[in-house]
Design a protein around this motif. Sequence first.
Motif, mmCIF file in Angstrom:
data_model
loop_
_atom_site.group_PDB
_atom_site.id
_atom_site.type_symbol
_atom_site.label_atom_id
_atom_site.label_comp_id
_atom_site.label_asym_id
_atom_site.label_seq_id
_atom_site.Cartn_x
_atom_site.Cartn_y
_atom_site.Cartn_z
ATOM 1 N N UNK A 104 1.212 -7.656 -29.279
ATOM 2 C CA UNK A 104 1.898 -8.820 -29.828
ATOM 3 C C UNK A 104 2.872 -9.480 -28.865
ATOM 4 N N UNK A 105 3.503 -8.683 -28.000
ATOM 5 C CA UNK A 105 4.468 -9.234 -27.050
ATOM 6 C C UNK A 105 4.495 -8.346 -25.812
ATOM 7 N N UNK A 106 4.609 -8.985 -24.649
ATOM 8 C CA UNK A 106 4.633 -8.270 -23.371
ATOM 9 C C UNK A 106 5.777 -8.801 -22.530
ATOM 10 N N UNK A 107 6.556 -7.871 -21.966
ATOM 11 C CA UNK A 107 7.690 -8.262 -21.123
ATOM 12 C C UNK A 107 7.806 -7.284 -19.961
ATOM 13 N N UNK A 108 7.691 -7.807 -18.744
ATOM 14 C CA UNK A 108 7.781 -6.969 -17.563
ATOM 15 C C UNK A 108 9.000 -7.242 -16.694
ATOM 16 N N UNK A 109 9.938 -8.033 -17.214
ATOM 17 C CA UNK A 109 11.104 -8.402 -16.408
ATOM 18 C C UNK A 109 12.326 -7.563 -16.674
ATOM 19 N N UNK A 110 12.193 -6.493 -17.471
ATOM 20 C CA UNK A 110 13.351 -5.684 -17.824
ATOM 21 C C UNK A 110 14.047 -5.088 -16.613
ATOM 22 N N UNK A 111 15.348 -5.290 -16.524
ATOM 23 C CA UNK A 111 16.110 -4.748 -15.415
ATOM 24 C C UNK A 111 16.001 -5.527 -14.126
ATOM 25 N N UNK A 112 15.250 -6.634 -14.128
ATOM 26 C CA UNK A 112 15.171 -7.485 -12.942
ATOM 27 C C UNK A 112 16.415 -8.348 -12.820
ATOM 28 N N UNK A 113 16.636 -8.911 -11.656
ATOM 29 C CA UNK A 113 17.757 -9.817 -11.462
ATOM 30 C C UNK A 113 17.651 -10.987 -12.429
ATOM 31 N N UNK A 114 18.708 -11.251 -13.163
ATOM 32 C CA UNK A 114 18.723 -12.335 -14.137
ATOM 33 C C UNK A 114 18.315 -11.918 -15.529
ATOM 34 N N UNK A 115 17.815 -10.702 -15.686
ATOM 35 C CA UNK A 115 17.376 -10.227 -17.002
ATOM 36 C C UNK A 115 18.560 -9.727 -17.813
ATOM 37 N N UNK A 116 18.439 -9.862 -19.134
ATOM 38 C CA UNK A 116 19.426 -9.286 -20.050
ATOM 39 C C UNK A 116 18.998 -7.888 -20.478
ATOM 40 N N UNK A 117 17.725 -7.715 -20.767
ATOM 41 C CA UNK A 117 17.216 -6.413 -21.206
ATOM 42 C C UNK A 117 17.032 -5.473 -20.019
#
Length: 214
Positions: free
Chosen positions: A41-54
């Motif tokens: 249903x949802x995919x997110x691979x930016x966790x912990x990257x620069x600019x990310x909140x999660x």
Amino acid sequence: MSQRTSPLRRRGLVAALGLGLAVSGLGTVPALAATDHVVVNEVYGGGGNAGATLTHDFVELFNPTASPVDLSGHQLLYYSAAGNPGNTCTLSGVVQPGQHFLVQQAKGTAGTEALPTPDATCTAAMSATAGTVELKAPDGSTVDLVGFGTATKVEGTAAPAPSATRSISRTDAADTDVNSADFTAGTPSPSSQGSASTPTPTRCPGCWGWGFRP
């Protein structure tokens, strides 16, 4: 974490078209309707990257059916944009009708906000912009597959590229077997079975099967 702007639009149940499953490298096999199987249903691979909140990457599953689905023996696989295997995680647990099942993936070095308590924990260090997530049944068959960005392993054509601040989410639980048609990019909004924002399935006049209310 921002509230979902349109939970009814993004999480409601629709009848998906019975189209063939065109997955690059997998050939064409019969597709299940969205009402018959759990979807990515949802995919997110930016966790912990620069600019990310999660702080973590995640994959959220959703059960649009009217019955509980036992995920025991199912596998969640992650592939690079080129289609190379990157991670395999065996799932367990039951996802209830109209509920989300949150799979926490790898943690980055940035971000300030943890995910809701996940239903499963895996270790894939996912790309923020391009890759593929596949859910396989215990018999090895593909339940659902989502390729995004410049991914070569896709259903139909790839979903839009997410980023450090944007995930891709399925619209209305629809599964037309064309990733670009089924997903849009937006603010990450992870939900687990224990999340307060998870809609409750209810029978309602005019609804086909289960109707979902925020």
